[in-house]
Design a protein around this motif. Structure first.
Motif, PDB file in Angstrom:
ATOM      1  N   ARG A   1     -15.574 -21.267  -7.349  1.00 47.59           N
ATOM      2  CA  ARG A   1     -15.495 -22.687  -7.918  1.00 47.59           C
ATOM      3  C   ARG A   1     -16.150 -23.656  -6.960  1.00 47.59           C
ATOM      4  O   ARG A   1     -17.349 -23.315  -6.366  1.00 47.59           O
ATOM      5  N   ALA A   2     -16.131 -24.896  -7.450  1.00 45.03           N
ATOM      6  CA  ALA A   2     -17.079 -26.116  -6.925  1.00 45.03           C
ATOM      7  C   ALA A   2     -17.049 -25.739  -5.616  1.00 45.03           C
ATOM      8  O   ALA A   2     -18.249 -26.099  -5.011  1.00 45.03           O
ATOM      9  N   GLU A   3     -15.844 -25.731  -4.806  1.00 48.89           N
ATOM     10  CA  GLU A   3     -15.788 -25.866  -3.334  1.00 48.89           C
ATOM     11  C   GLU A   3     -16.683 -24.769  -2.638  1.00 48.89           C
ATOM     12  O   GLU A   3     -17.358 -24.984  -1.548  1.00 48.89           O
ATOM     13  N   GLU A   4     -16.711 -23.542  -3.007  1.00 48.92           N
ATOM     14  CA  GLU A   4     -17.623 -22.681  -2.518  1.00 48.92           C
ATOM     15  C   GLU A   4     -19.096 -22.695  -2.884  1.00 48.92           C
ATOM     16  O   GLU A   4     -19.652 -22.297  -1.946  1.00 48.92           O
ATOM     17  N   TYR A   5     -19.368 -23.272  -3.829  1.00 55.95           N
ATOM     18  CA  TYR A   5     -20.546 -23.657  -4.392  1.00 55.95           C
ATOM     19  C   TYR A   5     -21.228 -24.762  -3.442  1.00 55.95           C
ATOM     20  O   TYR A   5     -22.292 -24.564  -2.821  1.00 55.95           O
ATOM     21  N   ARG A   6     -20.492 -25.529  -3.197  1.00 56.43           N
ATOM     22  CA  ARG A   6     -20.835 -26.639  -2.243  1.00 56.43           C
ATOM     23  C   ARG A   6     -21.115 -26.183  -0.870  1.00 56.43           C
ATOM     24  O   ARG A   6     -21.993 -26.463  -0.258  1.00 56.43           O
ATOM     25  N   ALA A   7     -20.278 -25.257  -0.393  1.00 58.48           N
ATOM     26  CA  ALA A   7     -20.438 -24.559   0.781  1.00 58.48           C
ATOM     27  C   ALA A   7     -21.948 -23.924   0.730  1.00 58.48           C
ATOM     28  O   ALA A   7     -22.389 -23.982   1.913  1.00 58.48           O
ATOM     29  N   CYS A   8     -22.053 -22.999  -0.211  1.00 55.42           N
ATOM     30  CA  CYS A   8     -23.380 -22.466  -0.282  1.00 55.42           C
ATOM     31  C   CYS A   8     -24.648 -23.390  -0.043  1.00 55.42           C
ATOM     32  O   CYS A   8     -25.739 -23.341   0.531  1.00 55.42           O
ATOM     33  N   LEU A   9     -24.592 -24.774  -0.821  1.00 50.54           N
ATOM     34  CA  LEU A   9     -25.487 -25.710  -0.647  1.00 50.54           C
ATOM     35  C   LEU A   9     -25.635 -26.141   0.881  1.00 50.54           C
ATOM     36  O   LEU A   9     -26.731 -26.356   1.437  1.00 50.54           O
TER      37      LEU A   9
END
Ligand code: IPE
Ligand code: IPE
Ligand code: MG
Length: 240
Positions: free
Chosen positions: A210-218
């Motif tokens: 979800r969003a939080e993990e995606y942001r961490a990838c960015l």
């Protein structure tokens, strides 16, 4: 030099079946719940200013899955298109579908796809490409066929000439590929465009991504150093 925000992010949305199997549910349930992750990744990309987002939804090899699963996926995509088309358009998102060049997508879905592509074609805020009935090798074969069809002479067959004959030649190379579920392979995804992409393989199954993990990838991408086969200026100076 450290990278900034990736211009083009791609997700290989893997692990739906395992997500469901772990819960003793039908594999299709994983695909259904995975739609929530698709929405999160689109929303977050939009909010962060990622201009190009590509989602790998169905490969040319996925046709070999059981008929019920294939039919479920076709229906899921069709329902999702009908549900989200207006809001995607309202927000200035241009939608494209990459693949489907061999005419295997059911006609009514193919029409819905053509409709959303047409409706959103003038949008400029972000480009969302859904790789659907896509295969990296298949795409290269179709581009090569176009060169032959046009009678392009041998010495005019360059990287640029081939790339210009892909379905969407204006698509920039991919900067970051995120493949969920821990599998570390390419699975025939945009072979040409990933030549110098950074890869991340979070173990999370797609429906939980979800969003939080995606942001961490960015964020992690910002820390990567890309070299494109050359020498990073700072590394070069450190060596002296
Ligand atoms: C990804 O999830 C979705 C598609 C390939 C359509 P999978 O269905 O591959 O899930 P796993 O890899 O079996 O867990
Ligand atoms: C790749 O996943 C295709 C998509 C995510 C749409 P697969 O699950 O089909 O790939 P393999 O079979 O594990 O390589
Ligand atoms: Mg899989």
């Amino acid at each position: 030099m450290a990278a900034g925000l990736p211009r083009h992010v791609a997700c290989v949305m893997d692990g739906n079946g395992r997500w469901a199997e772990q819960r003793g549910r039908e594999r299709t349930e994983g695909h259904r719940v995975g739609e929530g992750s698709v929405v999160d990744v689109i929303e977050t990309s939009y909010a962060c200013g990622v201009k190009w987002l590509t989602l790998y939804a169905f490969s040319t090899e996925n046709w070999t899955r059981p008929d019920e699963e294939v039919a479920f996926l076709m229906g899921l995509v069709q329902r999702a298109l009908r549900k989200h088309a207006a809001s995607l358009h309202l927000r200035g998102i241009r939608c494209r579908f990459l693949g489907g060049e061999d005419g295997r997508i059911p006609p009514s879905l193919a029409r819905d796809i053509a409709d959303i592509v047409e409706l959103t074609s003038g949008n400029t805020r972000m480009t969302l490409t859904v790789a659907f009935d896509h295969g990296g090798r298949d795409a290269i074969v179709h581009a090569a066929r176009a060169l032959v069809r046009e009678g392009v002479p041998e010495d005019a067959v360059t990287e640029e000439a081939l790339a210009a004959r892909f379905q969407y030649p204006d698509t920039p190379d991919i900067d970051l590929v995120i493949r969920t579920s821990g599998e570390q392979r390419v699975s025939n995804f945009m072979l040409w465009q990933v030549a110098y992409a950074e890869w991340m393989f979070p173990p999370t199954l797609w429906p939980d991504f979800r969003a939080e993990e995606y942001r961490a990838c960015l964020e992690e991408y910002r820390r990567r150093k890309r070299r494109y086969g050359g020498l990073d200026r700072i590394d070069e100076m450190e060596m002296i």
